[in-house]
Design a protein around this motif. Structure first.
Motif: not given
Length: 70
Positions: A25-49
């Motif tokens: 469960k830890t591995t699955l949760a870690r993968e899900a969080i990393l994927e979501y953070i990647d998406d959020l970073e892309d979104f917020y960086l694009a929005e800021a630019r």
């Protein structure tokens, strides 16, 4: 270290996925969080630019270019 409480339905889904895939469960949760953070970073960086490079055009100019003069 992070400890989170999950609603029972999500916990059940996570347990089922862990059993089905042979992953923890830890591995699955870690993968899900990393994927979501990647998406959020892309979104917020694009929005800021976009905000940084945004050029405002007066309404009168837009109307003139579209032939909607008053």
């Amino acid at each position: 270290m992070l400890a989170i409480r999950l609603p029972e339905e999500i916990e059940e889904r996570l347990n089922a996925l862990a059993q089905e895939t042979g992953r923890t469960k830890t591995t699955l949760a870690r993968e899900a969080i990393l994927e979501y953070i990647d998406d959020l970073e892309d979104f917020y960086l694009a929005e800021a630019r976009a905000r940084k490079n945004r050029k405002s055009i007066p309404l009168e100019e837009v109307e003139r270019k579209l032939g909607l003069g008053r």
